[in-house]
Scaffold this motif. Sequence first.
Motif, PDB file in Angstrom:
ATOM      1  N   ASP A 717       0.851  -1.175   0.000  1.00 32.36           N
ATOM      2  CA  ASP A 717       0.000   0.000   0.000  1.00 32.36           C
ATOM      3  C   ASP A 717       0.890   1.228   0.000  1.00 32.36           C
ATOM      4  O   ASP A 717       1.228   1.781   1.032  1.00 32.36           O
ATOM      5  CB  ASP A 717      -0.892  -0.038   1.252  1.00 32.36           C
ATOM      6  N   ALA A 718       1.342   1.595  -1.176  1.00 32.93           N
ATOM      7  CA  ALA A 718       2.272   2.713  -1.260  1.00 32.93           C
ATOM      8  C   ALA A 718       1.875   3.614  -2.406  1.00 32.93           C
ATOM      9  O   ALA A 718       1.694   3.155  -3.521  1.00 32.93           O
ATOM     10  CB  ALA A 718       3.681   2.193  -1.495  1.00 32.93           C
ATOM     11  N   GLU A 719       1.750   4.897  -2.103  1.00 28.66           N
ATOM     12  CA  GLU A 719       1.510   5.912  -3.115  1.00 28.66           C
ATOM     13  C   GLU A 719       0.284   5.608  -3.969  1.00 28.66           C
ATOM     14  O   GLU A 719      -0.747   5.237  -3.452  1.00 28.66           O
ATOM     15  CB  GLU A 719       2.790   6.120  -3.937  1.00 28.66           C
ATOM     16  N   TYR A 720       0.445   5.692  -5.294  1.00 31.69           N
ATOM     17  CA  TYR A 720      -0.765   5.643  -6.112  1.00 31.69           C
ATOM     18  C   TYR A 720      -1.252   4.229  -6.388  1.00 31.69           C
ATOM     19  O   TYR A 720      -0.532   3.260  -6.253  1.00 31.69           O
ATOM     20  CB  TYR A 720      -0.609   6.409  -7.426  1.00 31.69           C
ATOM     21  N   GLY A 721      -2.538   4.221  -6.829  1.00 27.13           N
ATOM     22  CA  GLY A 721      -3.216   2.932  -6.935  1.00 27.13           C
ATOM     23  C   GLY A 721      -3.008   2.189  -8.243  1.00 27.13           C
ATOM     24  O   GLY A 721      -3.950   1.751  -8.878  1.00 27.13           O
ATOM     25  N   ASN A 722      -1.758   2.010  -8.660  1.00 24.54           N
ATOM     26  CA  ASN A 722      -1.514   1.264  -9.902  1.00 24.54           C
ATOM     27  C   ASN A 722      -1.572  -0.235  -9.689  1.00 24.54           C
ATOM     28  O   ASN A 722      -1.491  -0.995 -10.641  1.00 24.54           O
ATOM     29  CB  ASN A 722      -0.108   1.534 -10.445  1.00 24.54           C
ATOM     30  N   GLN A 723      -1.582  -0.672  -8.463  1.00 23.66           N
ATOM     31  CA  GLN A 723      -1.226  -2.024  -8.099  1.00 23.66           C
ATOM     32  C   GLN A 723      -1.953  -3.109  -8.909  1.00 23.66           C
ATOM     33  O   GLN A 723      -1.401  -4.131  -9.223  1.00 23.66           O
ATOM     34  CB  GLN A 723      -1.427  -2.184  -6.587  1.00 23.66           C
ATOM     35  N   GLY A 724      -3.238  -2.867  -9.206  1.00 25.64           N
ATOM     36  CA  GLY A 724      -3.960  -3.850 -10.027  1.00 25.64           C
ATOM     37  C   GLY A 724      -4.480  -5.027  -9.225  1.00 25.64           C
ATOM     38  O   GLY A 724      -4.663  -6.118  -9.760  1.00 25.64           O
ATOM     39  N   ALA A 725      -4.748  -4.795  -7.913  1.00 25.87           N
ATOM     40  CA  ALA A 725      -5.206  -5.899  -7.069  1.00 25.87           C
ATOM     41  C   ALA A 725      -6.711  -5.867  -6.845  1.00 25.87           C
ATOM     42  O   ALA A 725      -7.266  -6.753  -6.197  1.00 25.87           O
ATOM     43  CB  ALA A 725      -4.489  -5.841  -5.722  1.00 25.87           C
ATOM     44  N   ASP A 726      -7.389  -4.858  -7.381  1.00 25.93           N
ATOM     45  CA  ASP A 726      -8.790  -4.665  -7.004  1.00 25.93           C
ATOM     46  C   ASP A 726      -9.790  -5.125  -8.076  1.00 25.93           C
ATOM     47  O   ASP A 726     -10.861  -4.572  -8.217  1.00 25.93           O
ATOM     48  CB  ASP A 726      -9.038  -3.204  -6.645  1.00 25.93           C
ATOM     49  N   PHE A 727      -9.424  -6.144  -8.841  1.00 26.48           N
ATOM     50  CA  PHE A 727     -10.338  -6.657  -9.867  1.00 26.48           C
ATOM     51  C   PHE A 727     -11.473  -7.449  -9.224  1.00 26.48           C
ATOM     52  O   PHE A 727     -11.384  -7.860  -8.063  1.00 26.48           O
ATOM     53  CB  PHE A 727      -9.565  -7.566 -10.830  1.00 26.48           C
ATOM     54  N   LYS A 728     -12.517  -7.634 -10.012  1.00 30.88           N
ATOM     55  CA  LYS A 728     -13.656  -8.409  -9.509  1.00 30.88           C
ATOM     56  C   LYS A 728     -13.769  -9.732 -10.277  1.00 30.88           C
ATOM     57  O   LYS A 728     -13.931  -9.730 -11.485  1.00 30.88           O
ATOM     58  CB  LYS A 728     -14.941  -7.604  -9.678  1.00 30.88           C
ATOM     59  N   GLY A 729     -13.662 -10.816  -9.553  1.00 33.10           N
ATOM     60  CA  GLY A 729     -13.876 -12.134 -10.154  1.00 33.10           C
ATOM     61  C   GLY A 729     -12.667 -12.710 -10.852  1.00 33.10           C
ATOM     62  O   GLY A 729     -12.211 -13.797 -10.553  1.00 33.10           O
ATOM     63  N   VAL A 730     -12.146 -11.950 -11.808  1.00 30.62           N
ATOM     64  CA  VAL A 730     -11.023 -12.491 -12.581  1.00 30.62           C
ATOM     65  C   VAL A 730     -10.093 -11.354 -13.001  1.00 30.62           C
ATOM     66  O   VAL A 730     -10.546 -10.267 -13.370  1.00 30.62           O
ATOM     67  CB  VAL A 730     -11.540 -13.276 -13.810  1.00 30.62           C
ATOM     68  N   ALA A 731      -8.796 -11.628 -12.888  1.00 34.34           N
ATOM     69  CA  ALA A 731      -7.810 -10.659 -13.370  1.00 34.34           C
ATOM     70  C   ALA A 731      -7.566 -10.964 -14.836  1.00 34.34           C
ATOM     71  O   ALA A 731      -7.219 -12.091 -15.180  1.00 34.34           O
ATOM     72  CB  ALA A 731      -6.515 -10.803 -12.579  1.00 34.34           C
ATOM     73  N   THR A 732      -7.737  -9.974 -15.682  1.00 34.13           N
ATOM     74  CA  THR A 732      -7.682 -10.290 -17.118  1.00 34.13           C
ATOM     75  C   THR A 732      -6.398  -9.849 -17.796  1.00 34.13           C
ATOM     76  O   THR A 732      -6.171 -10.188 -18.948  1.00 34.13           O
ATOM     77  CB  THR A 732      -8.863  -9.643 -17.869  1.00 34.13           C
ATOM     78  N   GLU A 733      -5.569  -9.079 -17.101  1.00 35.49           N
ATOM     79  CA  GLU A 733      -4.367  -8.641 -17.813  1.00 35.49           C
ATOM     80  C   GLU A 733      -3.063  -8.777 -17.048  1.00 35.49           C
ATOM     81  O   GLU A 733      -2.008  -8.548 -17.616  1.00 35.49           O
ATOM     82  CB  GLU A 733      -4.521  -7.196 -18.301  1.00 35.49           C
ATOM     83  N   GLY A 734      -3.102  -9.143 -15.773  1.00 32.90           N
ATOM     84  CA  GLY A 734      -1.865  -9.184 -15.000  1.00 32.90           C
ATOM     85  C   GLY A 734      -1.271  -7.800 -14.928  1.00 32.90           C
ATOM     86  O   GLY A 734      -1.996  -6.800 -14.902  1.00 32.90           O
ATOM     87  N   PHE A 735       0.049  -7.699 -14.940  1.00 31.05           N
ATOM     88  CA  PHE A 735       0.703  -6.396 -15.071  1.00 31.05           C
ATOM     89  C   PHE A 735       1.853  -6.576 -16.054  1.00 31.05           C
ATOM     90  O   PHE A 735       2.641  -7.517 -15.941  1.00 31.05           O
ATOM     91  CB  PHE A 735       1.188  -5.866 -13.714  1.00 31.05           C
ATOM     92  N   GLY A 736       1.943  -5.657 -17.011  1.00 32.67           N
ATOM     93  CA  GLY A 736       2.822  -5.832 -18.171  1.00 32.67           C
ATOM     94  C   GLY A 736       4.213  -6.368 -17.854  1.00 32.67           C
ATOM     95  O   GLY A 736       4.602  -7.446 -18.317  1.00 32.67           O
ATOM     96  N   TRP A 737       4.997  -5.613 -17.055  1.00 31.12           N
ATOM     97  CA  TRP A 737       6.387  -6.050 -16.884  1.00 31.12           C
ATOM     98  C   TRP A 737       6.495  -7.270 -15.988  1.00 31.12           C
ATOM     99  O   TRP A 737       7.471  -8.015 -16.071  1.00 31.12           O
ATOM    100  CB  TRP A 737       7.301  -4.916 -16.481  1.00 31.12           C
ATOM    101  N   VAL A 738       5.505  -7.493 -15.130  1.00 27.86           N
ATOM    102  CA  VAL A 738       5.526  -8.726 -14.324  1.00 27.86           C
ATOM    103  C   VAL A 738       5.208  -9.920 -15.225  1.00 27.86           C
ATOM    104  O   VAL A 738       5.820 -10.988 -15.105  1.00 27.86           O
ATOM    105  CB  VAL A 738       4.537  -8.627 -13.138  1.00 27.86           C
ATOM    106  N   ASN A 739       4.280  -9.726 -16.147  1.00 31.45           N
ATOM    107  CA  ASN A 739       4.007 -10.796 -17.117  1.00 31.45           C
ATOM    108  C   ASN A 739       5.302 -11.194 -17.833  1.00 31.45           C
ATOM    109  O   ASN A 739       5.629 -12.379 -17.966  1.00 31.45           O
ATOM    110  CB  ASN A 739       3.003 -10.327 -18.183  1.00 31.45           C
ATOM    111  N   SER A 740       6.039 -10.178 -18.286  1.00 25.90           N
ATOM    112  CA  SER A 740       7.306 -10.474 -18.980  1.00 25.90           C
ATOM    113  C   SER A 740       8.255 -11.210 -18.060  1.00 25.90           C
ATOM    114  O   SER A 740       8.892 -12.196 -18.455  1.00 25.90           O
ATOM    115  CB  SER A 740       7.991  -9.176 -19.425  1.00 25.90           C
ATOM    116  N   SER A 741       8.370 -10.721 -16.833  1.00 24.29           N
ATOM    117  CA  SER A 741       9.352 -11.316 -15.915  1.00 24.29           C
ATOM    118  C   SER A 741       9.013 -12.780 -15.665  1.00 24.29           C
ATOM    119  O   SER A 741       9.908 -13.607 -15.479  1.00 24.29           O
ATOM    120  CB  SER A 741       9.415 -10.540 -14.598  1.00 24.29           C
TER     121      SER A 741
END
Length: 780
Positions: A717-741
């Motif tokens: 929980d730091a600074e702005y809300g980019n985290q992408g943890a607040d989806f409902k039901g299903v996460a449909t995109e992950g996060f770009g650079w984490v997907n790559s990693s």
Amino acid sequence: MVEFLPKVTEINPPPDVDNDEGEVEPFSNGPEQRPLKEEGQQGTRRHHRRLSSMHEYLDPFSNADVYYGPVTDPRKQPKPHRLNRTRTMSVFNKVSDFKNDMKDYSLKRRGSEDDSFLSSQRNRRFFIDNVDMALDELLASEDTDRNYQITIEDTGPKVIKVGTANSNGFKHVNIRGTYMLSNLLQELTIAKSFGRHQIFLDEARINENPVNRLSRLITNQFWNSLTRRVDLYNIIEIAHDSKIDTPGAKNPRIYVPYNCPDQYEFYIQASQMNPSLKLEVEYLPKHITPEYVKSLNDTPGLLALAMEEHVNPSTGERSLVGYPYAVPGGRFNELYGWDSYLMALGLLESNKVDIARGMVEHFIFEIDHYGKILNANRSYYLCRSQPPFLTDMALLIFERIGGKNNPNAIQFLKRAFRAAIKEYKEVWTSSPRLDPITGLSCYHPDGIGIPPETEPAHFDTILLPYAEKYNVSLEKLRELYNEGIIKEPKLDAFFLHDRAVRESGHDTTYRFEGVCAYLATIDLNSLLYKYEIDIANVIEEYFDDEYKDENDGTVTDSEHWRKLAKTRKDNINKYMWDEKSGFFFDYNIKLKCRTSYESATTFWSLWAGLATNEQAKITVEKALPQLEMLGGLVACTEKSRGPLSMDRPIRQWDYPCGWAPHQILAWKGLSAYGYEQIATRLAYRWLYMITKSFVDYNGMVVEKYDVTRGTDPHRVDAEYGNQGADFKGVATEGFGWVNSSYLLGLKYMNNHARRALGACSPPLPFFNSLKPSEKKLYYL
Ligand SMILES: OC[C@H]1O[C@H](O[C@H]2O[C@H](CO)[C@@H](O)[C@H](O)[C@H]2O)[C@H](O)[C@@H](O)[C@@H]1O
Ligand SMILES: [Ca+2]
């Protein structure tokens, strides 16, 4: 109404654990077992055809559009195969009126478990005859904290009965455990989004080894969800900006470079096609000044990107269409600078070369029309860039599109390098970014006032004393300061450095706060060293060792660029290398001293190839142990970050956060210096953490992780809300650079490690369990 079994203790069994009769638990098919179509076909032919036979040739892991497409819809099957709904007794539909009438009967019938289901090894399928109701009931029972996700924090019974396809939903089996239940939730949510009311669902699909499932989703689904491509119809959606909330930001707006009339016409046409959507189209002036950029703060807009001409083969009509690009995460619609490079690495792994190439086309366009690769293509980013990776990106794509055997690829490479040379000269080695004394460069963008894209309260702690001084509200202070009515040199300095922090991509960190524009960072100077070497190589091989620069009239050869690289390397060694600690530190050009903030970007010196073998060895011996945590490399050491307090809150690019770009560059850098085993160990840690969150938290893949937390590393929980943890039901995109990693990290894993990851074996127990010969593979 639903018959749930009593709560069970939550465990994730290793892949080869046998299940109890009547239960379906995670990974019961084993980690690597994908049901083979061939075998499935033979197996079913021996039996009478059942109502589920329409589905039996379908790959359980096919993409959602196929899996939930019309072919598999029980309601769209020809009559003889159509389900007799009076016989359907899915556990999920017992609340329907029809079922209420039949309640006693259905309950009795539902009491029997499906033995044939349990004895079959492959092609086991469920039948869910009311997707909406199934979703409601699953959530009501299992999502006890009501966040539309089924995670290890929910305290439901962790078991649900589902009808089997074999029995047309007449008999049932139990599905147990967070992982399978959350996959069930995800699949139902997706099926619903495809308009499906009934589905057959392969057990293998919700019981898939998580490593296979996540890499499959990244490759087949997440990249697609993250991809944008401007056309006449979707521009309104893409132009929409969720970051800014001023009245002037209400209407979607696009700014077009002054010398792109075709694009201007295109956007006017888009706006006229749908006037009610109120797309505003504006030309940018020829000279873009910081004052002009600030004047757009209340009327922000998307900035036009590169487009190609398409000819409709049937009508011959010509039209423009944007090159594709990937966005960092779900809340973004714009093209980012360094995210694009990091995503390109993963996109290439997934054979999505077009998208990676499209992003290079956009970068060339941005350098030509905006003077730099932008932080992102929004008006408020016009003055600043992000860490430069264009040369490496272009080289990787060049190889994938045919390399030196393909004349088109050579043309592409030359265009990209012309743009990179312009960027190198006009952005990174010009005032104000170049420090003429050290010859090193700093992140130091132009700009005036408070960055408008940050969340409203982001600067409150900084601004509050000034609001008190002038006896005005924070809102008023912001307005007066941005208008230049209140002049505060200390605030000017703060925001100069704040903009630099954002240009560095590391927004924000105590490493940079209040000082960034005066730091020659190891990050930027490593990247520029790599530019110089790449440019030298490309000039030598593809420009006949003579590059005529049309912008400034100069002619240079590879030798010239190698000298630049050598000088930079000497200066980096002189000003930044600290043998005692094994770190390359940033250098403060104002105070004329080396800093001591221990950052994971020290490994960028290895990625760029500028460290000596001896320096790499010392880095591994001294710096690495300070940064290696449970879940991989941490952004900086705790000691460097210092204590946190109410007045000194957590910054997202500091300890204890770990970021994909840091992992990826360190893996590559270490491998290049012969430390591939260390890269493998670090990658195992990072992948473990991602896999564990994915399994325990409803398919979650987020922007950054707390690499010190074993249980819920996604919780930052730091600074702005980019985290992408607040989806409902299903996460449909992950996060770009984490997907790559994830895809890149898996390349370091052998089968044994991959299986351990699938079973979520924590790094230490996993490393400890290895035989001495295996330990070597991890430099242990
Ligand atoms: O809106 C706040 C900030 O958002 C961006 O920064 C963060 O997200 C970017 C996209 O993933 C990433 O490139 C950056 O490293 C992150 O810190 C944006 O880049 C900032 O300029 C912006 O102020
Ligand atoms: Ca929940």
